[in-house]
Design a protein around this motif. Structure first.
Motif, PDB file in Angstrom:
ATOM      1  N   ASP A  40      27.433  45.247  29.672  1.00 38.49           N
ATOM      2  CA  ASP A  40      26.486  44.438  30.438  1.00 38.49           C
ATOM      3  C   ASP A  40      27.282  43.588  31.430  1.00 38.49           C
ATOM      4  O   ASP A  40      28.510  43.613  31.452  1.00 38.49           O
ATOM      5  CB  ASP A  40      25.565  43.625  29.533  1.00 38.49           C
ATOM      6  CG  ASP A  40      26.290  42.544  28.752  1.00 38.49           C
ATOM      7  OD1 ASP A  40      27.436  42.214  29.114  1.00 38.49           O
ATOM      8  OD2 ASP A  40      25.712  42.037  27.791  1.00 38.49           O
ATOM      9  N   SER A  41      26.552  42.845  32.279  1.00 42.18           N
ATOM     10  CA  SER A  41      27.239  42.130  33.363  1.00 42.18           C
ATOM     11  C   SER A  41      28.192  41.074  32.799  1.00 42.18           C
ATOM     12  O   SER A  41      29.246  40.810  33.374  1.00 42.18           O
ATOM     13  CB  SER A  41      26.212  41.489  34.294  1.00 42.18           C
ATOM     14  OG  SER A  41      25.411  40.573  33.574  1.00 42.18           O
ATOM     15  N   THR A  42      27.836  40.490  31.646  1.00 43.82           N
ATOM     16  CA  THR A  42      28.715  39.497  31.022  1.00 43.82           C
ATOM     17  C   THR A  42      30.032  40.135  30.611  1.00 43.82           C
ATOM     18  O   THR A  42      31.117  39.637  30.935  1.00 43.82           O
ATOM     19  CB  THR A  42      28.016  38.909  29.769  1.00 43.82           C
ATOM     20  OG1 THR A  42      26.778  38.352  30.171  1.00 43.82           O
ATOM     21  CG2 THR A  42      28.861  37.843  29.108  1.00 43.82           C
ATOM     22  N   GLU A  43      29.943  41.256  29.920  1.00 44.54           N
ATOM     23  CA  GLU A  43      31.161  41.931  29.460  1.00 44.54           C
ATOM     24  C   GLU A  43      32.001  42.422  30.632  1.00 44.54           C
ATOM     25  O   GLU A  43      33.229  42.370  30.601  1.00 44.54           O
ATOM     26  CB  GLU A  43      30.783  43.114  28.562  1.00 44.54           C
ATOM     27  CG  GLU A  43      30.174  42.685  27.249  1.00 44.54           C
ATOM     28  CD  GLU A  43      29.620  43.875  26.475  1.00 44.54           C
ATOM     29  OE1 GLU A  43      29.986  44.010  25.307  1.00 44.54           O
ATOM     30  OE2 GLU A  43      28.853  44.663  27.054  1.00 44.54           O
ATOM     31  N   LEU A  45      32.203  41.140  33.639  1.00 39.30           N
ATOM     32  CA  LEU A  45      32.909  40.028  34.292  1.00 39.30           C
ATOM     33  C   LEU A  45      34.061  39.531  33.433  1.00 39.30           C
ATOM     34  O   LEU A  45      35.123  39.174  33.941  1.00 39.30           O
ATOM     35  CB  LEU A  45      31.937  38.882  34.596  1.00 39.30           C
ATOM     36  CG  LEU A  45      31.087  39.081  35.850  1.00 39.30           C
ATOM     37  CD1 LEU A  45      29.976  38.046  35.914  1.00 39.30           C
ATOM     38  CD2 LEU A  45      31.940  38.994  37.111  1.00 39.30           C
ATOM     39  N   ILE A  46      33.861  39.496  32.114  1.00 36.85           N
ATOM     40  CA  ILE A  46      34.943  39.053  31.219  1.00 36.85           C
ATOM     41  C   ILE A  46      36.117  40.029  31.322  1.00 36.85           C
ATOM     42  O   ILE A  46      37.283  39.617  31.434  1.00 36.85           O
ATOM     43  CB  ILE A  46      34.426  38.916  29.772  1.00 36.85           C
ATOM     44  CG1 ILE A  46      33.518  37.680  29.666  1.00 36.85           C
ATOM     45  CG2 ILE A  46      35.585  38.812  28.782  1.00 36.85           C
ATOM     46  CD1 ILE A  46      32.816  37.517  28.327  1.00 36.85           C
ATOM     47  N   GLY A  49      37.870  39.501  34.636  1.00 34.58           N
ATOM     48  CA  GLY A  49      38.705  38.295  34.622  1.00 34.58           C
ATOM     49  C   GLY A  49      39.994  38.514  33.859  1.00 34.58           C
ATOM     50  O   GLY A  49      41.073  38.050  34.254  1.00 34.58           O
ATOM     51  N   GLU A  50      39.888  39.247  32.759  1.00 30.84           N
ATOM     52  CA  GLU A  50      41.076  39.533  31.955  1.00 30.84           C
ATOM     53  C   GLU A  50      42.035  40.428  32.752  1.00 30.84           C
ATOM     54  O   GLU A  50      43.251  40.239  32.738  1.00 30.84           O
ATOM     55  CB  GLU A  50      40.623  40.226  30.666  1.00 30.84           C
ATOM     56  CG  GLU A  50      41.682  40.296  29.613  1.00 30.84           C
ATOM     57  CD  GLU A  50      41.178  40.955  28.335  1.00 30.84           C
ATOM     58  OE1 GLU A  50      40.008  41.390  28.295  1.00 30.84           O
ATOM     59  OE2 GLU A  50      41.977  41.044  27.392  1.00 30.84           O
ATOM     60  N   GLU A  52      42.220  40.712  36.085  1.00 29.17           N
ATOM     61  CA  GLU A  52      42.808  39.954  37.192  1.00 29.17           C
ATOM     62  C   GLU A  52      43.931  39.057  36.705  1.00 29.17           C
ATOM     63  O   GLU A  52      44.942  38.878  37.385  1.00 29.17           O
ATOM     64  CB  GLU A  52      41.728  39.121  37.895  1.00 29.17           C
ATOM     65  CG  GLU A  52      40.751  39.980  38.689  1.00 29.17           C
ATOM     66  CD  GLU A  52      39.594  39.194  39.284  1.00 29.17           C
ATOM     67  OE1 GLU A  52      38.828  39.778  40.049  1.00 29.17           O
ATOM     68  OE2 GLU A  52      39.450  37.983  38.964  1.00 29.17           O
ATOM     69  N   GLU A  58      43.126  39.040  42.545  1.00 31.55           N
ATOM     70  CA  GLU A  58      41.687  39.270  42.362  1.00 31.55           C
ATOM     71  C   GLU A  58      41.273  40.623  42.906  1.00 31.55           C
ATOM     72  O   GLU A  58      41.858  41.129  43.861  1.00 31.55           O
ATOM     73  CB  GLU A  58      40.894  38.175  43.083  1.00 31.55           C
ATOM     74  CG  GLU A  58      40.888  36.869  42.336  1.00 31.55           C
ATOM     75  CD  GLU A  58      39.860  35.886  42.882  1.00 31.55           C
ATOM     76  OE1 GLU A  58      38.806  36.330  43.381  1.00 31.55           O
ATOM     77  OE2 GLU A  58      40.117  34.681  42.805  1.00 31.55           O
ATOM     78  N   LEU A  59      40.245  41.176  42.288  1.00 34.02           N
ATOM     79  CA  LEU A  59      39.691  42.442  42.753  1.00 34.02           C
ATOM     80  C   LEU A  59      38.379  42.139  43.468  1.00 34.02           C
ATOM     81  O   LEU A  59      37.636  41.264  43.042  1.00 34.02           O
ATOM     82  CB  LEU A  59      39.404  43.353  41.562  1.00 34.02           C
ATOM     83  CG  LEU A  59      40.645  43.760  40.765  1.00 34.02           C
ATOM     84  CD1 LEU A  59      40.224  44.391  39.438  1.00 34.02           C
ATOM     85  CD2 LEU A  59      41.492  44.725  41.565  1.00 34.02           C
ATOM     86  N   THR A  61      34.500  42.556  44.656  1.00 34.64           N
ATOM     87  CA  THR A  61      33.344  42.875  43.810  1.00 34.64           C
ATOM     88  C   THR A  61      32.882  44.320  43.944  1.00 34.64           C
ATOM     89  O   THR A  61      32.208  44.835  43.076  1.00 34.64           O
ATOM     90  CB  THR A  61      32.162  41.981  44.191  1.00 34.64           C
ATOM     91  OG1 THR A  61      31.959  42.120  45.593  1.00 34.64           O
ATOM     92  CG2 THR A  61      32.446  40.553  43.865  1.00 34.64           C
ATOM     93  N   LEU A  64      34.623  48.341  41.699  1.00 38.92           N
ATOM     94  CA  LEU A  64      34.126  49.280  40.680  1.00 38.92           C
ATOM     95  C   LEU A  64      33.142  50.285  41.265  1.00 38.92           C
ATOM     96  O   LEU A  64      32.968  51.373  40.734  1.00 38.92           O
ATOM     97  CB  LEU A  64      33.457  48.533  39.528  1.00 38.92           C
ATOM     98  CG  LEU A  64      34.402  47.892  38.512  1.00 38.92           C
ATOM     99  CD1 LEU A  64      33.604  47.335  37.347  1.00 38.92           C
ATOM    100  CD2 LEU A  64      35.426  48.883  38.003  1.00 38.92           C
TER     101      LEU A  64
END
Lengths: 88, 285
Positions: A40-43, A45-46, A49-50, A52, A58-59, A61, A64
């Motif tokens: 899901d979007s939460t996973e 983004l986590i 972040g890990e 990056e 930073e990558l 948006t 992917l």
């Protein structure tokens, strides 16, 4: 920081995905599409972040979207990482 | 090769069709939670009522701004005009509502609709009015307040209450406060035990950029009085729980009714006891 190779990026991604799915690393295909993983979007983004934090940059948006599999993303990361290492 | 997935979802998301002559409830949704959160509300509406969500996640210049530093190249009125174009031509009565920043947009929509197409009233779901007294410069948003909202948001995403003591966050910066949120989220089962802090930081930064985007859209916006009565539904543990009207009285030229609702800013959209308050209000509006 030394450039990350495509192989290193693949191994990193497959390790994370295998951990989340609760399977062995060799059960995850390099050809798997990220949107088949049911992140899901939460996973997502986590994980971004890990990643990056690991890469040190930073990558964007849309990364992917343009590189939707482990293999494609790892190749992109290696190229981006080598350009950054050369410019440093 | 298969085609890449859609970059943006559709704006118009019908969750339930109205029966013949039935009412359609339109809710303006600014993202943060997936639009699927309205499934329960659609089911809770009286028989014959329909529910359509107007989802800002489908408006690229708005949705992408949360992922690109929180600056959207658009305005409140342009967004509202774009949404108003999605309201179906008259096919029966309708209700207009908006959650959170969606309420600000729904209010702006009423200003661009011809008088004959206005609904009976406008329902605002824990929205803060876009008036000067409630506008904040970006740096006035204290980390402790934002971290508390973020914990609430994480809890709603995972359907687990993430309890962080506000006193523990008070006076802390983001770097010191975020580990407390991580610990509380792991303890509540809202995040996996090995969730790395840099991963949570990315989620937090994106959440805050979404808030800043809305803040920056609101700053130059000059709203006018609402051309219809306003109904404000305040969550018990909303964004500003101590505030009586969230600033709407100065825009309520045709009257303002405030109704309390169980839950927090996010869970008010899904808790059965909150839906029992929302469904009849939306039906009657």
């Amino acid at each position: 920081m030394a450039a990350v190779t495509a192989r290193e990026a693949e191994d990193w991604l497959i390790g994370k995905i295998a951990h989340r799915l609760g399977v062995a690393d060799d059960e995850v295909s390099r050809e798997v599409y990220f949107d088949e993983l049911d992140l899901d979007s939460t996973e997502a983004l986590i994980l971004a972040g890990e990643m990056e934090n690991w890469l040190g940059f930073e990558l964007s948006t849309t990364t992917l979207w343009y590189h939707p599999t482990v293999k494609d993303l790892a190749a992109y990361i290696a190229e981006e990482s080598s350009q950054r290492a050369a410019a440093a | 090769m298969r085609p890449p997935r859609e970059l943006t979802p559709p704006v118009v998301r019908p969750f339930r069709q109205a029966g013949p002559g039935g009412r359609t409830v339109y809710v303006v949704h600014p993202g943060a939670l997936a639009a699927q959160v309205y499934r329960g509300l659609a089911d809770a509406l009286p028989e014959g009522d329909g529910l359509t969500v107007l989802d800002l996640s489908g408006v690229a210049e708005y949705a992408q701004a949360a992922l690109n530093g929180g600056r959207a190249a658009t305005t409140v009125q342009d967004l509202a005009d774009g949404l108003a174009a999605h309201l179906e031509p008259e096919q029966g009565p309708y209700t207009l509502a908006g959650w959170s920043f969606g309420g600000v947009l729904a209010h702006a929509m009423t200003r661009s609709l011809p008088a004959g197409r206005l609904p009976g009233s406008l329902v605002l779901l824990d929205s803060i009015a876009p008036v000067d007294a409630y506008k904040q410069p970006d740096d006035a948003l204290e980390p402790a307040l934002l971290l508390g909202w973020f914990a609430m948001y994480l809890g709603a995403k995972r359907d687990r209450a993430v309890g962080v003591d506000p006193a523990a966050l008070a006076g802390r910066g983001t770097d010191e406060g975020l580990p407390l949120v991580l610990d509380a989220a792991v303890a509540a089962g809202a995040l996996a035990a090995d969730t790395p802090l840099p991963g949570l930081r990315k989620l937090y930064d994106t959440y805050v950029d979404g808030l800043l985007r809305n803040n920056r859209l609101t700053a130059p916006y000059r709203p006018g009085p609402a051309p219809l009565p306003l109904v404000l539904v305040k969550a018990e543990r909303g964004l500003l729980p101590e505030d009586a009207s969230l600033g709407w009285e100065s825009l309520a030229a045709r009257g303002l009714t405030v109704r309390p609702c169980p839950g927090d800013h996010y869970t008010m959209l899904a808790r059965p006891d909150a839906l029992a308050v929302l469904a009849p209000l939306l039906h009657a509006a």
